[in-house]
Structures are given as C-alpha cells and as structure tokens.
Scaffold this active site. Structure first.
Site, mmCIF file in Angstrom:
data_model
loop_
_atom_site.group_PDB
_atom_site.id
_atom_site.type_symbol
_atom_site.label_atom_id
_atom_site.label_comp_id
_atom_site.label_asym_id
_atom_site.label_seq_id
_atom_site.Cartn_x
_atom_site.Cartn_y
_atom_site.Cartn_z
ATOM 1 N N ASP A 63 -9.553 -7.598 -3.050
ATOM 2 C CA ASP A 63 -8.680 -8.656 -3.559
ATOM 3 C C ASP A 63 -8.274 -8.307 -4.986
ATOM 4 O OD1 ASP A 63 -7.378 -10.900 -4.380
ATOM 5 O OD2 ASP A 63 -9.062 -12.279 -4.063
ATOM 6 N N ASN A 91 1.323 -0.164 -4.654
ATOM 7 C CA ASN A 91 2.391 -0.903 -3.993
ATOM 8 C C ASN A 91 2.112 -2.404 -3.883
ATOM 9 O OD1 ASN A 91 4.545 -1.358 -1.782
ATOM 10 N ND2 ASN A 91 2.624 -1.867 -0.748
ATOM 11 N N TYR A 160 7.202 -12.681 -12.575
ATOM 12 C CA TYR A 160 7.367 -11.486 -11.726
ATOM 13 C C TYR A 160 8.156 -10.412 -12.473
ATOM 14 C CZ TYR A 160 8.758 -8.603 -7.727
ATOM 15 O OH TYR A 160 8.965 -7.549 -6.870
ATOM 16 N N LYS A 164 6.860 -6.634 -13.708
ATOM 17 C CA LYS A 164 7.482 -5.385 -13.244
ATOM 18 C C LYS A 164 8.060 -4.581 -14.420
ATOM 19 C CE LYS A 164 6.656 -5.858 -8.813
ATOM 20 N NZ LYS A 164 5.749 -4.922 -8.104
HETATM 21 P P1 NAD Z 1 4.764 -7.643 1.291
HETATM 22 O O1 NAD Z 1 4.538 -9.046 0.898
HETATM 23 O O2 NAD Z 1 5.104 -7.316 2.695
HETATM 24 O O3 NAD Z 1 3.526 -6.719 0.865
HETATM 25 C C1 NAD Z 1 2.778 -6.968 -0.295
HETATM 26 C C2 NAD Z 1 1.443 -6.271 -0.167
HETATM 27 O O4 NAD Z 1 0.640 -6.614 -1.305
HETATM 28 C C3 NAD Z 1 0.671 -6.712 1.077
HETATM 29 O O5 NAD Z 1 0.144 -5.601 1.730
HETATM 30 C C4 NAD Z 1 -0.435 -7.588 0.520
HETATM 31 O O6 NAD Z 1 -1.625 -7.504 1.281
HETATM 32 C C5 NAD Z 1 -0.649 -6.990 -0.858
HETATM 33 N N1 NAD Z 1 -1.252 -7.985 -1.725
HETATM 34 C C6 NAD Z 1 -0.701 -9.143 -2.161
HETATM 35 N N2 NAD Z 1 -1.610 -9.846 -2.861
HETATM 36 C C7 NAD Z 1 -2.758 -9.114 -2.870
HETATM 37 C C8 NAD Z 1 -4.054 -9.317 -3.411
HETATM 38 N N3 NAD Z 1 -4.393 -10.435 -4.083
HETATM 39 N N4 NAD Z 1 -4.976 -8.358 -3.218
HETATM 40 C C9 NAD Z 1 -4.687 -7.256 -2.530
HETATM 41 N N5 NAD Z 1 -3.482 -6.997 -1.976
HETATM 42 C C10 NAD Z 1 -2.532 -7.933 -2.153
HETATM 43 O O7 NAD Z 1 5.929 -7.146 0.362
HETATM 44 P P2 NAD Z 1 6.586 -5.704 0.156
HETATM 45 O O8 NAD Z 1 8.030 -5.919 0.059
HETATM 46 O O9 NAD Z 1 6.068 -4.692 1.113
HETATM 47 O O10 NAD Z 1 6.058 -5.399 -1.330
HETATM 48 C C11 NAD Z 1 5.655 -4.111 -1.731
HETATM 49 C C12 NAD Z 1 6.003 -3.913 -3.188
HETATM 50 O O11 NAD Z 1 7.422 -3.868 -3.334
HETATM 51 C C13 NAD Z 1 5.521 -5.014 -4.130
HETATM 52 O O12 NAD Z 1 4.979 -4.448 -5.305
HETATM 53 C C14 NAD Z 1 6.783 -5.781 -4.456
HETATM 54 O O13 NAD Z 1 6.729 -6.447 -5.692
HETATM 55 C C15 NAD Z 1 7.812 -4.678 -4.425
HETATM 56 N N6 NAD Z 1 9.181 -5.140 -4.233
HETATM 57 C C16 NAD Z 1 9.491 -5.841 -3.127
HETATM 58 C C17 NAD Z 1 10.806 -6.299 -2.964
HETATM 59 C C18 NAD Z 1 11.232 -7.069 -1.735
HETATM 60 O O14 NAD Z 1 12.364 -7.564 -1.699
HETATM 61 N N7 NAD Z 1 10.418 -7.175 -0.707
HETATM 62 C C19 NAD Z 1 11.765 -5.994 -3.940
HETATM 63 C C20 NAD Z 1 11.406 -5.253 -5.052
HETATM 64 C C21 NAD Z 1 10.101 -4.821 -5.187
#
Ligand code: NAD
Length: 252
Positions: A63, A91, A160, A164
């Site tokens: 976590d 990620n 957020y 970032k």
């Molecule tokens: P997602 O929500 O599908 O995945 C997020 C991941 O983070 C999951 O695997 C989750 O288990 C993990 N996570 C969240 N909270 C956690 C915690 N407390 N402990 C451990 N793990 C934790 O979203 P995604 O789109 O796959 O996000 C991946 C990355 O891309 C992130 O860093 C996000 O900020 C970035 N991002 C996403 C977007 C978008 O539009 N989806 C845009 C820009 C950047």
C-alpha cells in the site's frame, strides 16, 4: 535474435490493471522478467502473474499510501528478482479531487494522500533503487507523470497536478545526478488514457476526445510501448526528458 529486453529484470508498480498491466505484459513479451505489484486488487495482480507465465517473477502487495510502503515494495521486489532490478517503472498513482470548498480536514487529507502515493512512494522507491543500480552498473527508471504536471489540471485536481509536476523535477534530478553511474531516468506525461482513471461515462469521454486533435484517448498499450522502448536502452541520450503522449492536446 534476442528481444530488446532480454536479460533485464523489471519492477512495474501498479500493475494489477491499466498502464502497469500493459507494461508488465509487454516487457515480458520483449524478453524481460517482471515483478508485478498490487494493493487492494491482489487477485488481479496474481492473475496477471499467471497469464504472463514464467517471465513473471511474482507480485508484491504494498500500500503506497502508507509511509514506508515504497521502500517495502522495492525490497520485496528486489528479493523476488534475486538481487538485481535493471528497470523500474513507477506507475502507480491516484487522481482524487481536492476542491477549494472541501472541509479543511478533507483538503489536507487529499493533499497528503495524493503526495504520498504519487510522489513520496515514488521518491522512496528511487531512493532505494539508485544505490543498487549504481552498484550493479546502472539501470533505467521510468516515472509516469502527467500532462497535468506541465499544463496544470482542472480546479478540483490541484494536488494531482502538483504531485505530477514534482515527479518531473524528481526525474530530471536523477538523470542529471546519476547519469555518470549509468542510471537513466525518464518521465512520461500522458493526457487522457483509456483506463479506470480516465473518463468513464460516454459524455465525459466525448468531451475529452473533442479536446484531442487525434480524436481519441491514449490506450494503455501506447504508454507501455514507450516504457519498453526507453527501458531497452535504445535511446539512453533521452535521459532527463519527459515524453508527451497526449494526441497533441497539449503541445509545448
Ligand atoms: P489506474 O487507476 O488503472 O491504475 C492505477 C494503479 O495505481 C493501479 O494499479 C492501482 O493499484 C495503483 N495504486 C493506486 N493507489 C495505490 C496505493 N495506495 N498503493 C498501491 N498502488 C496503488 O490508472 P492508470 O491510468 O493505469 O494510471 C497509471 C499512471 O498513469 C498513474 O500514475 C496516473 O497518474 C498516470 N496517468 C493516467 C492518466 C489517465 O488518464 N488514466 C493520464 C495521465 C497520467
């Protein structure tokens, strides 16, 4: 002919689904051995390990909202990888709202949580990885930031965007300070990605797509492809850079 990631061992955080899951699959397909990571969704992470097969070294539960969670994750992953991790993809991330009119307690809690998961846990993993990578001749660190880190985000997501933006500065510092040790650090700045974090409802998806010149959200496989390319070492001179992956919705 060997695959581009043959012989490399990688940790991909947040690999139970979304971008991390796509990256874990692609890394394995390109010859790497991968340690996955999940938190509340360990069943999904364990299923991914099964799906990937022998190239998956296992999945760690951690976590990252808990101080110390990043270090624990790194140590457990290093153990699964028999003491050598060549690639880290930081990620895991969250995107909670922090509106101005939230209660003080809520505002502070959301800022603290966002900075802990998106920044501190990543910094802790980098802190643990850098000496190990330096001692073993180098490695690649790929930190997933966001378009929000440059452009800013909507008014409910200042925390957020701030987290970032800090990821960008963290990544550039690692690249500048440990390049001489063979450590390459890259940040990715995606716009909307088609994952659970991206827009879900049809109206929101349509609104998001209308702001993107190519008319579509990025697929998680596109982010994974950039991770795999950078991790291969094919373009190590790009260390310290941040790659935009946003369909030209924000061109700097
Ligand atoms: P997602 O929500 O599908 O995945 C997020 C991941 O983070 C999951 O695997 C989750 O288990 C993990 N996570 C969240 N909270 C956690 C915690 N407390 N402990 C451990 N793990 C934790 O979203 P995604 O789109 O796959 O996000 C991946 C990355 O891309 C992130 O860093 C996000 O900020 C970035 N991002 C996403 C977007 C978008 O539009 N989806 C845009 C820009 C950047």
């Amino acid at each position: 002919m060997s695959l581009p990631l043959t012989g490399k061992r990688a940790l991909v955080t947040g690999s139970s689904h979304g971008v991390g899951l796509a990256a874990a699959h692609l890394f394995a397909a390109q010859g790497a051995e991968v340690v996955l990571h999940g938190n509340a969704n360990m069943a999904d992470a364990d299923k991914a390990v099964q799906d990937i097969g022998p190239a998956a070294l296992g999945a760690v539960q951690a976590d990252l909202s808990r101080p110390g969670g990043g270090r624990e994750l790194y140590d457990a992953a290093l153990h699964l990888a028999s003491g050598r991790l060549d690639i880290i993809v930081n990620n895991a991330g969250i995107h909670p709202a922090s509106p101005l009119d939230a209660s003080d307690a809520e505002w502070e809690a959301v800022w603290a949580l966002t900075l802990q998961v998106n920044l501190m846990a990543m910094a802790d993993i980098c802190r643990a990885a850098i000496p190990e990578m330096a001692a073993s001749g180098g490695g690649s660190i790929i930190n997933i930031a966001s378009r929000a880190g440059y452009r800013g985000e909507d008014r409910n997501h200042m925390a957020y965007a701030a987290s970032k933006g800090a990821v960008l500065a963290l990544t550039k510092t690692i690249a500048r300070q440990w390049g001489a040790n063979g450590i390459y650090a890259y940040a990715l700045a995606p716009g909307w990605i088609d994952t659970r974090m991206g827009p879900q409802h049809e109206a929101d998806r349509a609104r998001a797509k209308a702001e993107i010149p190519i008319g579509d959200l990025a697929q998680p496989e596109e982010i994974a492809a950039m991770c795999a390319f950078l991790a291969s070492g094919a373009c190590r001179s790009a260390t310290g850079s941040c790659i935009d992956i946003n369909g030209a919705s924000y061109v700097r």
